[in-house]
Design a protein around this motif. Structure first.
Motif, PDB file in Angstrom:
ATOM      1  N   ASP A 160      -1.950  -4.655  15.268  1.00  0.00           N
ATOM      2  CA  ASP A 160      -2.337  -3.288  15.609  1.00  0.00           C
ATOM      3  C   ASP A 160      -1.425  -2.250  14.963  1.00  0.00           C
ATOM      4  O   ASP A 160      -1.737  -1.073  14.944  1.00  0.00           O
ATOM      5  CB  ASP A 160      -2.311  -3.096  17.134  1.00  0.00           C
ATOM      6  N   GLY A 161      -0.264  -2.681  14.461  1.00  0.00           N
ATOM      7  CA  GLY A 161       0.672  -1.739  13.865  1.00  0.00           C
ATOM      8  C   GLY A 161       0.172  -1.188  12.544  1.00  0.00           C
ATOM      9  O   GLY A 161      -0.620  -1.818  11.838  1.00  0.00           O
ATOM     10  N   ASP A 162       0.629   0.009  12.214  1.00  0.00           N
ATOM     11  CA  ASP A 162       0.246   0.664  10.968  1.00  0.00           C
ATOM     12  C   ASP A 162       1.019   0.046   9.808  1.00  0.00           C
ATOM     13  O   ASP A 162       2.226  -0.172   9.898  1.00  0.00           O
ATOM     14  CB  ASP A 162       0.541   2.151  11.068  1.00  0.00           C
ATOM     15  N   THR A 163       0.334  -0.237   8.714  1.00  0.00           N
ATOM     16  CA  THR A 163       0.982  -0.834   7.533  1.00  0.00           C
ATOM     17  C   THR A 163       0.696  -0.044   6.266  1.00  0.00           C
ATOM     18  O   THR A 163       0.918  -0.539   5.160  1.00  0.00           O
ATOM     19  CB  THR A 163       0.507  -2.294   7.338  1.00  0.00           C
ATOM     20  N   ASP A 164       0.219   1.191   6.384  1.00  0.00           N
ATOM     21  CA  ASP A 164      -0.215   1.955   5.208  1.00  0.00           C
ATOM     22  C   ASP A 164       0.895   2.116   4.173  1.00  0.00           C
ATOM     23  O   ASP A 164       0.668   1.953   2.969  1.00  0.00           O
ATOM     24  CB  ASP A 164      -0.739   3.327   5.622  1.00  0.00           C
ATOM     25  N   VAL A 165       2.108   2.477   4.636  1.00  0.00           N
ATOM     26  CA  VAL A 165       3.197   2.705   3.686  1.00  0.00           C
ATOM     27  C   VAL A 165       3.594   1.393   3.019  1.00  0.00           C
ATOM     28  O   VAL A 165       3.819   1.339   1.808  1.00  0.00           O
ATOM     29  CB  VAL A 165       4.413   3.356   4.378  1.00  0.00           C
TER      30      VAL A 165
END
Length: 412
Positions: free
Chosen positions: A114-119
């Motif tokens: 669920d964590g953001d990984t965009d960067v």
């Protein structure tokens, strides 16, 4: 251009996107502390000493300067300086800070996925991008789900080393505290130009900083941003729909303005403007035109003061180009060809309307025309430094209930 470790070049593709996005986020952090107050007890620190010592205004101007060199192939590369290199290093430091935020978010997430990984995804894409035809594609990049901060710090450093060959900018404080002969000896031994640390940072005004912010946004995104959006000044918001309505409803012998003090779009008869330009009440002449007292006062301000901006006239709007663009936008030849034929020759506007009627394209045309009018209004407002806001945002900002109105379609 920039003299990078891999030759004189500009950043492109995923490498440019990573640096551009990190720069915009960095500037967002910085501009919250503008105008700079010497009594501010805290402002962001990026662990890049030379950059951290600059004022927020200086930091934004330096970021604008550096992004120009990194992305613009028409700019000759600058002479190396600790000030420029430290600014580049701050951009990569911000990219790593964004990764740390992602890692913290992922640790707190109910599920790891669920964590953001965009960067992290953008970092991997930049790592895998070949710099030239001779460069081999990396195959040992980490998985974006990786939660090891040291791994990602190594990735950021690897990307930074593609631009900066070393970390000489960190030597600034050490060399400045030493005797000149000793300092020059250290620089010579390390291959550092003796003038590397002597560049003087700019001393920008708030207006120059505001413009640098708009410029760096354009260099990165390709979109023009009006400087008033910088957010350091009190602004009067003008509803975009009122500008559009005034453009649509402009009548002969009337003219429309934006009152920058009130944010109102006002229309006054031309004879009221002429009344104050030629005679006015001081000459003992009575006004005999179509304007009421409120319009007369507005006309007086238009003539005697400088806070009204005239809207484009109907001749400036070029409705024929809007018609042509609509014709070209139609995909079906049986629609596009008769529409294009209708807009040439005498009576083009009348023939166009009749062709719209025959093809049953009323809704499509009005939707296209309204969007074009709105785009014109946005461009005009931005060019004149007018802070505009959509109806939806206006209601959100001021808690105003939606207007109860019916859709209206004019003859053209």
């Amino acid at each position: 251009m920039w003299n990078t470790t891999l030759g004189c070049r500009v950043l492109k593709g995923d490498e440019a996107r990573l640096v551009g996005n990190a720069t915009l986020r960095l500037i967002d952090d910085i501009r919250n502390f503008i105008p700079h107050n010497e009594n501010q007890s805290w402002r962001p620190q990026f662990e890049i000493p030379i950059f951290d010592q600059l004022s927020p205004e200086q930091q934004i101007v330096m970021l604008d300067t550096v992004i120009g060199y990194l992305l613009d192939p028409d700019l000759a590369p600058p002479r190396p300086s600790a000030l420029l290199d430290a600014t580049v290093a701050a951009i990569y430091a911000k990219a790593f800070c964004e990764i740390e935020v992602e890692l913290d978010s992922q640790r707190l997430a109910y599920k790891a996925e669920d964590g953001d990984t965009d960067v992290r995804i953008s970092v991997v894409a930049a790592l895998m991008q070949p710099i030239d035809e001779m460069d081999e594609v990396r195959t040992n990049c980490p998985d974006p789900e990786c939660c090891d901060a040291e791994t990602w710090l190594s990735c950021i450093e690897s990307l930074r080393e593609q631009v900066l060959a070393d970390e000489d900018w960190l030597m600034g404080e050490l060399t400045m505290d030493l005797p000149v002969d000793t300092s020059d000896g250290i620089k010579q031994a390390m291959g550092i130009d003796r003038d590397y640390f002597v560049a003087v940072p700019p001393d920008p005004t708030i207006a120059e900083t505001r413009q640098a912010w708009a410029d760096v946004n354009f260099k990165i995104s390709g979109k023009k941003v009006s400087p008033w959006r910088f957010g350091d000044q009190p602004i009067v918001l003008v509803k975009l729909s009122e500008i559009v309505d005034a453009l649509d409803m402009e009548l002969d012998d009337w003219c429309s303005y934006v009152n920058k003090r009130t944010g109102n779009v006002v229309s006054v008869p031309l004879d009221s403007i002429e009344y104050y330009e030629t005679c006015g009440p001081e000459e003992g002449e009575d006004y005999t035109g179509d304007g009421d007292d409120e319009m007369l006062e507005e006309a007086r301000q238009i003539v005697e003061e400088d806070h009204h901006v005239p809207l484009p006239s109907k001749f400036d709007l070029n409705d024929w180009e809007v018609m042509r663009d609509f014709c070209v936008s139609r995909v079906k030849p049986e629609e596009r060809e008769p529409l294009l034929e209708s807009i040439h020759g005498s009576g083009a506007f009348r023939f166009f309307r009749s062709t719209i009627d025959r093809l049953g394209l009323h809704k499509e045309w009005f939707r296209f025309r309204d969007a074009a009018r709105e785009a014109m209004a946005m461009d005009w407002a931005d060019a004149n430094g007018i802070a505009w806001v959509s109806d939806a945002d206006y209601r959100y900002i001021f808690g105003v209930s939606p207007d109860i109105s019916t859709d209206f379609e004019s003859d053209f």
